[in-house]
Write an enzyme that holds these catalytic residues in place. Structure first.
Site, PDB file in Angstrom:
ATOM      1  N   ASP A   1      -9.342  -3.214  -5.978  1.00 20.27           N
ATOM      2  CA  ASP A   1      -9.101  -4.131  -4.844  1.00 20.27           C
ATOM      3  C   ASP A   1      -9.922  -3.739  -3.615  1.00 20.27           C
ATOM      4  OD1 ASP A   1      -7.820  -1.947  -3.716  1.00 20.27           O
ATOM      5  OD2 ASP A   1      -5.872  -2.934  -3.480  1.00 20.27           O
TER       6      ASP A   1
ATOM      7  N   HIS B   1      -7.553  -5.220  -0.873  1.00 17.24           N
ATOM      8  CA  HIS B   1      -6.387  -4.379  -0.573  1.00 17.24           C
ATOM      9  C   HIS B   1      -5.555  -4.956   0.580  1.00 17.24           C
ATOM     10  CE1 HIS B   1      -4.219  -0.636  -0.965  1.00 17.24           C
ATOM     11  NE2 HIS B   1      -4.265  -0.464   0.341  1.00 17.24           N
TER      12      HIS B   1
ATOM     13  N   SER C   1       0.819  -1.206   0.000  1.00 15.68           N
ATOM     14  CA  SER C   1       0.000   0.000   0.000  1.00 15.68           C
ATOM     15  C   SER C   1       0.865   1.274   0.000  1.00 15.68           C
ATOM     16  CB  SER C   1      -0.956  -0.079   1.199  1.00 15.68           C
ATOM     17  OG  SER C   1      -1.934   0.909   1.130  1.00 15.68           O
TER      18      SER C   1
END
Ligand SMILES: *[C@@H]1O[C@H](CO)[C@@H](O)[C@H](O)[C@H]1NC(C)=O
Ligand SMILES: *[C@@H]1O[C@H](CO)[C@@H](O)[C@H](O)[C@H]1NC(C)=O
Ligand SMILES: *[C@@H]1O[C@H](CO)[C@@H](O)[C@H](O)[C@H]1NC(C)=O
Ligand SMILES: *[C@@H]1O[C@H](CO)[C@@H](O)[C@H](O)[C@H]1NC(C)=O
Ligand SMILES: *[C@@H]1O[C@H](CO)[C@@H](O)[C@H](O)[C@H]1NC(C)=O
Ligand SMILES: *[C@@H]1O[C@H](CO)[C@@H](O)[C@H](O)[C@H]1NC(C)=O
Length: 419
Positions: free
Chosen positions: A353, A387, A199
């Site tokens: 995602d 995610h 991320s």
């Protein structure tokens, strides 16, 4: 010079009770053959400690720790649960102040901060049980199950989530991370390092690599594995910009989250989203080109709007594998029909995602993959991986682990397009 050590093969079987359900059998370089790995976790996963000096001017009820020692400022969910009044105090202590003369951000007067556990993956995490799987914990376990060991060939690079490239604080992080990578390599037969990010750690990593010279990168970075990071932000970040509506969360304080140098990092960029209307009201549409106008409409001050920058990721020039989830409903458009940005928007979903839009992942191929300085580039899309789930759901974690191990073995510089 890249070291491509000869690899001894040995079968590793991942002990199932270490990672329930994930059965992994592979022929790998044995432990001594593993390339050292350095991990950068997501936005909220690095821990910060603070100390309050006499200079600190606390809001009412927030002076208790003044003059005392270091305490956990981010994240101290346990303390906040016990005493909800602390949330406002921590929010005040976490805010940054912009110094227009220096053109840089700093802590509020009287607040000193430090990142916890630099060099180790042990400090990644959160004490909020609802978020226990978002901070690379299961990835660390999976790496340990195939022979990685924290402090030996596995290292962590937590960072201060508030500061961005261009800040003095970020420059110090770059120096520390460079030394960590050099030491990790030296302690492992001079093998170059595999950098693994999740991320926001991906944006940090690219900024880090961009701050080093190409010869340094080629000597010390074997491969960069970037997980759950798009090339141009995400529409969902427009939803909570400068304060979400979840009370009890330090980052929901607009005065705090709006003060961060990293505030604009995940906003949708024109390079990916072009002129598509992302925020829709009765009287006007806002595309990625209209961020300054949108920020103004949402109540940001002129000074704040003036600090808006379009963040452009650049090709790292080292072998790179991007791994992202797709097939999960992801915010693509926000409708505030009556122009009331305080109200809940109607949401139009698209692919991605669950946090980052598919368009942002696909743009990695052009923004990074097609860059002339980028020799080896591979993009993997994992269907149905979210995610965070990409690092905690077995089917996806298995794939991620394999790619990290493959990166350690690969000596090819082929250019590979989307898988
Ligand atoms: C959280 O903060 C409180 C004080 O507000 C402190 O007593 C406690 O030790 C902190 N927790 C951690 C893990 O440092
Ligand atoms: C960093 O990125 C900028 C573009 O944003 C580029 O001009 C510069 O050459 C890069 N620096 C290095 C050391 O690669
Ligand atoms: C935000 O900061 C301003 C001053 O900078 C202050 O007047 C206001 O009360 C603060 N708001 C909150 C919610 O803390
Ligand atoms: C906003 O964009 C839509 C197309 O997505 C268009 O139909 C509409 O007229 C636009 N609204 C305004 C106010 O420009
Ligand atoms: C990113 O690229 C855009 C368009 O090319 C440019 O206007 C902007 O200044 C760049 N941002 C930075 C921080 O260099
Ligand atoms: C993704 O999940 C959906 C819904 O659970 C399922 O129908 C589909 O087969 C899955 N796709 C893949 C490729 O696993």
């Amino acid at each position: 010079m890249m070291a491509h050590g000869a690899m001894t093969t040995k079968v590793h079987v991942l002990v199932p009770f270490l990672l329930p359900g994930l059965f992994f059998v592979s022929s790998l370089a044995h432990d001594a053959g593993l390339h050292p790995a350095v991990l950068l976790p997501g936005f909220t996963c690095s821990q910060l400690e603070a100390r309050l000096t006499d200079e600190y001017q606390p809001p009412p009820g927030c002076g208790a720790l003044k003059g005392g020692g270091w305490f956990r400022l981010w994240e101290n969910y346990t303390a906040e649960k016990q005493d909800p009044a602390l949330v406002a105090c921590y929010a005040d202590q976490l805010r940054l102040v912009y110094d227009p003369v220096a053109g840089d951000y700093r802590n509020a007067p009287g607040v000193q901060t430090r990142v916890v556990g630099f060099g180790t993956t042990r400090s990644f995490g959160t004490d909020d049980p609802a978020k226990k799987n978002i901070c690379m914990k299961r990835l660390v376990q999976a790496l340990e199950a195939v022979g990685y060991k924290d402090g030996v060939n596995l290292f962590g690079a937590p960072y201060d989530l508030r500061y961005a490239a261009g800040s003095a604080v970020f420059s110090r992080f770059v120096s520390r991370l460079k030394r960590l990578v050099e030491r990790a390599s030296m302690a492992n037969g001079n093998k170059p390092v595999i950098l693994v990010s999740h991320s926001f750690g991906g944006e940090k990593s690219l900024d880090f690599l961009n701050s080093t010279t190409l010869p340094w990168r080629r000597r010390y970075i074997k491969h960069f594995v970037m997980i759950s990071t798009g090339a141009g932000g995400a529409v969902t970040s427009l939803r909570n910009i400068g304060g979400s509506s979840s009370p009890g969360n330090v980052l929901s304080y607009a005065n705090t989250s709006r003060s961060f140098a990293t505030l604009f990092y995940s906003l949708p960029s024109p390079r990916v989203f072009g002129h598509a209307p992302l925020v829709v009201t009765r009287t006007r549409n806002y595309s990625a080109y209209d961020m300054p106008e949108l920020l103004a409409a949402e109540g940001f001050s002129g000074d704040e709007v003036a600090r808006y920058v379009t963040v452009n990721l650049t090709a790292p020039g080292v072998p790179m594998t991007c791994i992202n989830g797709v097939g999960v409903p992801t915010v693509e458009k926000l409708v505030y029909w009556d122009g009331d940005f305080g109200a809940a928007p109607r949401v139009v979903y698209g692919d991605g995602d669950g946090a980052i839009n598919l368009a942002s992942f696909l743009a990695l191929d052009t923004v990074i993959g097609a860059d002339q300085s980028q020799d080896y580039f591979k993009s993997i899309l994992i269907h149905n991986a979210t995610h965070a789930g990409i690092l905690s759901d077995n089917f996806a974690l298995h794939r991620v682990l394999n790619e990290i191990l493959r990166a350690g073995r690969a000596s090819n510089y082929l250019h590979v397009a989307s898988a």
